[in-house]
Design a protein around this motif. Sequence first.
Motif, PDB file in Angstrom:
ATOM      1  N   ALA A   1       0.831  -1.202   0.000  1.00 10.25           N
ATOM      2  CA  ALA A   1       0.000   0.000   0.000  1.00 10.25           C
ATOM      3  C   ALA A   1       0.868   1.256   0.000  1.00 10.25           C
ATOM      4  O   ALA A   1       0.586   2.217  -0.731  1.00 10.25           O
ATOM      5  CB  ALA A   1      -0.928  -0.003   1.217  1.00 10.25           C
ATOM      6  N   ALA A   2       1.926   1.250   0.803  1.00 12.28           N
ATOM      7  CA  ALA A   2       2.837   2.401   0.826  1.00 12.28           C
ATOM      8  C   ALA A   2       3.533   2.561  -0.520  1.00 12.28           C
ATOM      9  O   ALA A   2       3.707   3.688  -1.017  1.00 12.28           O
ATOM     10  CB  ALA A   2       3.868   2.236   1.939  1.00 12.28           C
ATOM     11  N   GLY A   3       3.925   1.449  -1.120  1.00 18.72           N
ATOM     12  CA  GLY A   3       4.582   1.497  -2.423  1.00 18.72           C
ATOM     13  C   GLY A   3       3.681   2.039  -3.515  1.00 18.72           C
ATOM     14  O   GLY A   3       4.081   2.874  -4.328  1.00 18.72           O
ATOM     15  N   ILE A   4       2.431   1.595  -3.521  1.00 16.50           N
ATOM     16  CA  ILE A   4       1.484   2.075  -4.527  1.00 16.50           C
ATOM     17  C   ILE A   4       1.170   3.553  -4.308  1.00 16.50           C
ATOM     18  O   ILE A   4       1.123   4.341  -5.254  1.00 16.50           O
ATOM     19  CB  ILE A   4       0.202   1.218  -4.507  1.00 16.50           C
ATOM     20  CG1 ILE A   4       0.521  -0.172  -5.065  1.00 16.50           C
ATOM     21  CG2 ILE A   4      -0.912   1.874  -5.307  1.00 16.50           C
ATOM     22  CD1 ILE A   4      -0.582  -1.185  -4.895  1.00 16.50           C
ATOM     23  N   ALA A   5       0.977   3.937  -3.048  1.00 17.97           N
ATOM     24  CA  ALA A   5       0.677   5.346  -2.745  1.00 17.97           C
ATOM     25  C   ALA A   5       1.811   6.260  -3.210  1.00 17.97           C
ATOM     26  O   ALA A   5       1.572   7.295  -3.825  1.00 17.97           O
ATOM     27  CB  ALA A   5       0.431   5.527  -1.250  1.00 17.97           C
TER      28      ALA A   5
ATOM     29  N   ALA B   1       1.190   8.862  -6.195  1.00 14.84           N
ATOM     30  CA  ALA B   1       0.889  10.166  -5.604  1.00 14.84           C
ATOM     31  C   ALA B   1       2.076  10.701  -4.806  1.00 14.84           C
ATOM     32  O   ALA B   1       1.961  10.972  -3.614  1.00 14.84           O
ATOM     33  CB  ALA B   1      -0.348  10.048  -4.716  1.00 14.84           C
ATOM     34  N   PRO B   2       3.243  10.886  -5.459  1.00 14.05           N
ATOM     35  CA  PRO B   2       4.416  11.332  -4.696  1.00 14.05           C
ATOM     36  C   PRO B   2       4.280  12.752  -4.141  1.00 14.05           C
ATOM     37  O   PRO B   2       4.721  13.017  -3.019  1.00 14.05           O
ATOM     38  CB  PRO B   2       5.564  11.242  -5.703  1.00 14.05           C
ATOM     39  CG  PRO B   2       4.916  11.298  -7.040  1.00 14.05           C
ATOM     40  CD  PRO B   2       3.553  10.664  -6.864  1.00 14.05           C
TER      41      PRO B   2
ATOM     42  N   PRO C   1      10.028  14.143  -6.057  1.00  8.49           N
ATOM     43  CA  PRO C   1       9.010  13.178  -6.491  1.00  8.49           C
ATOM     44  C   PRO C   1       9.615  11.913  -7.108  1.00  8.49           C
ATOM     45  O   PRO C   1       9.119  10.807  -6.883  1.00  8.49           O
ATOM     46  CB  PRO C   1       8.183  13.952  -7.518  1.00  8.49           C
ATOM     47  CG  PRO C   1       8.350  15.376  -7.120  1.00  8.49           C
ATOM     48  CD  PRO C   1       9.768  15.474  -6.605  1.00  8.49           C
ATOM     49  N   LEU C   2      10.697  12.061  -7.854  1.00  8.52           N
ATOM     50  CA  LEU C   2      11.367  10.896  -8.428  1.00  8.52           C
ATOM     51  C   LEU C   2      11.932   9.999  -7.331  1.00  8.52           C
ATOM     52  O   LEU C   2      11.786   8.773  -7.380  1.00  8.52           O
ATOM     53  CB  LEU C   2      12.485  11.338  -9.373  1.00  8.52           C
ATOM     54  CG  LEU C   2      13.374  10.206  -9.919  1.00  8.52           C
ATOM     55  CD1 LEU C   2      12.554   9.245 -10.752  1.00  8.52           C
ATOM     56  CD2 LEU C   2      14.549  10.771 -10.678  1.00  8.52           C
TER      57      LEU C   2
ATOM     58  N   LEU D   1      11.842   5.009  -4.128  1.00  9.47           N
ATOM     59  CA  LEU D   1      11.733   4.343  -2.831  1.00  9.47           C
ATOM     60  C   LEU D   1      10.429   3.559  -2.726  1.00  9.47           C
ATOM     61  O   LEU D   1      10.382   2.494  -2.105  1.00  9.47           O
ATOM     62  CB  LEU D   1      11.861   5.355  -1.700  1.00  9.47           C
ATOM     63  CG  LEU D   1      13.245   5.981  -1.560  1.00  9.47           C
ATOM     64  CD1 LEU D   1      13.231   7.086  -0.512  1.00  9.47           C
ATOM     65  CD2 LEU D   1      14.285   4.934  -1.229  1.00  9.47           C
ATOM     66  N   SER D   2       9.382   4.067  -3.346  1.00 11.21           N
ATOM     67  CA  SER D   2       8.109   3.355  -3.355  1.00 11.21           C
ATOM     68  C   SER D   2       8.196   2.069  -4.160  1.00 11.21           C
ATOM     69  O   SER D   2       7.596   1.055  -3.802  1.00 11.21           O
ATOM     70  CB  SER D   2       7.011   4.255  -3.917  1.00 11.21           C
ATOM     71  OG  SER D   2       6.841   5.369  -3.080  1.00 11.21           O
ATOM     72  N   ALA D   3       8.953   2.094  -5.249  1.00  8.55           N
ATOM     73  CA  ALA D   3       9.176   0.873  -6.033  1.00  8.55           C
ATOM     74  C   ALA D   3       9.911  -0.163  -5.198  1.00  8.55           C
ATOM     75  O   ALA D   3       9.599  -1.362  -5.246  1.00  8.55           O
ATOM     76  CB  ALA D   3       9.970   1.199  -7.297  1.00  8.55           C
ATOM     77  N   LEU D   4      10.857   0.276  -4.395  1.00  7.61           N
ATOM     78  CA  LEU D   4      11.576  -0.623  -3.495  1.00  7.61           C
ATOM     79  C   LEU D   4      10.622  -1.239  -2.476  1.00  7.61           C
ATOM     80  O   LEU D   4      10.651  -2.451  -2.233  1.00  7.61           O
ATOM     81  CB  LEU D   4      12.688   0.146  -2.776  1.00  7.61           C
ATOM     82  CG  LEU D   4      13.455  -0.653  -1.752  1.00  7.61           C
ATOM     83  CD1 LEU D   4      14.706  -1.229  -2.376  1.00  7.61           C
ATOM     84  CD2 LEU D   4      13.800   0.220  -0.585  1.00  7.61           C
ATOM     85  N   LEU D   5       9.763  -0.425  -1.885  1.00  4.85           N
ATOM     86  CA  LEU D   5       8.789  -0.940  -0.918  1.00  4.85           C
ATOM     87  C   LEU D   5       7.845  -1.944  -1.573  1.00  4.85           C
ATOM     88  O   LEU D   5       7.515  -2.979  -0.991  1.00  4.85           O
ATOM     89  CB  LEU D   5       7.984   0.204  -0.305  1.00  4.85           C
ATOM     90  CG  LEU D   5       8.723   1.120   0.661  1.00  4.85           C
ATOM     91  CD1 LEU D   5       7.811   2.260   1.101  1.00  4.85           C
ATOM     92  CD2 LEU D   5       9.237   0.358   1.853  1.00  4.85           C
ATOM     93  N   PHE D   6       7.398  -1.647  -2.779  1.00  6.73           N
ATOM     94  CA  PHE D   6       6.491  -2.567  -3.473  1.00  6.73           C
ATOM     95  C   PHE D   6       7.192  -3.885  -3.806  1.00  6.73           C
ATOM     96  O   PHE D   6       6.607  -4.958  -3.659  1.00  6.73           O
ATOM     97  CB  PHE D   6       5.929  -1.921  -4.737  1.00  6.73           C
ATOM     98  CG  PHE D   6       4.822  -2.728  -5.352  1.00  6.73           C
ATOM     99  CD1 PHE D   6       3.560  -2.700  -4.797  1.00  6.73           C
ATOM    100  CD2 PHE D   6       5.048  -3.514  -6.460  1.00  6.73           C
ATOM    101  CE1 PHE D   6       2.531  -3.450  -5.344  1.00  6.73           C
ATOM    102  CE2 PHE D   6       4.035  -4.275  -7.013  1.00  6.73           C
ATOM    103  CZ  PHE D   6       2.766  -4.242  -6.465  1.00  6.73           C
TER     104      PHE D   6
END
Length: 128
Positions: free
Chosen positions: A16-20, A24-25, A41-42, A47-52
């Motif tokens: 959920a954190a990764g998708i958010a 929506a950075p 934002p990049l 980092l969100s891709a890493l979490l996902f």
Amino acid sequence: MNTKLLLGASAIVLGAAGIAGTFAPQELATALGITSTGVLPLLIQLLSALLFGFAMVNWLARGSLIGGIYNRPVLVGNVAHFTIGGLAAIKAVLAGEHRPLVIGIAAVYAVFAIGFGTLLFRSPVTAK
């Protein structure tokens, strides 16, 4: 401790954190009180891709035997991630950062750090 529940819950939270953060950075940065300009934002999306990705590892490993020497790389990665992240979030809260999102992150990370830390030092229990 039910490893399937722990890995599944952590996969859902991290996913959920990764998708958010991926979609929506700017909004995530605003919720954290950060001005989202330049390359920020990049970085949030990376980092969100890493979490996902980490969420996918946990989701796929949830049916496996975890603990002791079994699936140690997955377990140590989770212990390191949640312990370091939890300590950083707790430090931010203690330094005066009282946004509900930061307090929530600190609490969730502390719970997962304790859960995965417990698994690290005990033998796995097979399901009956």
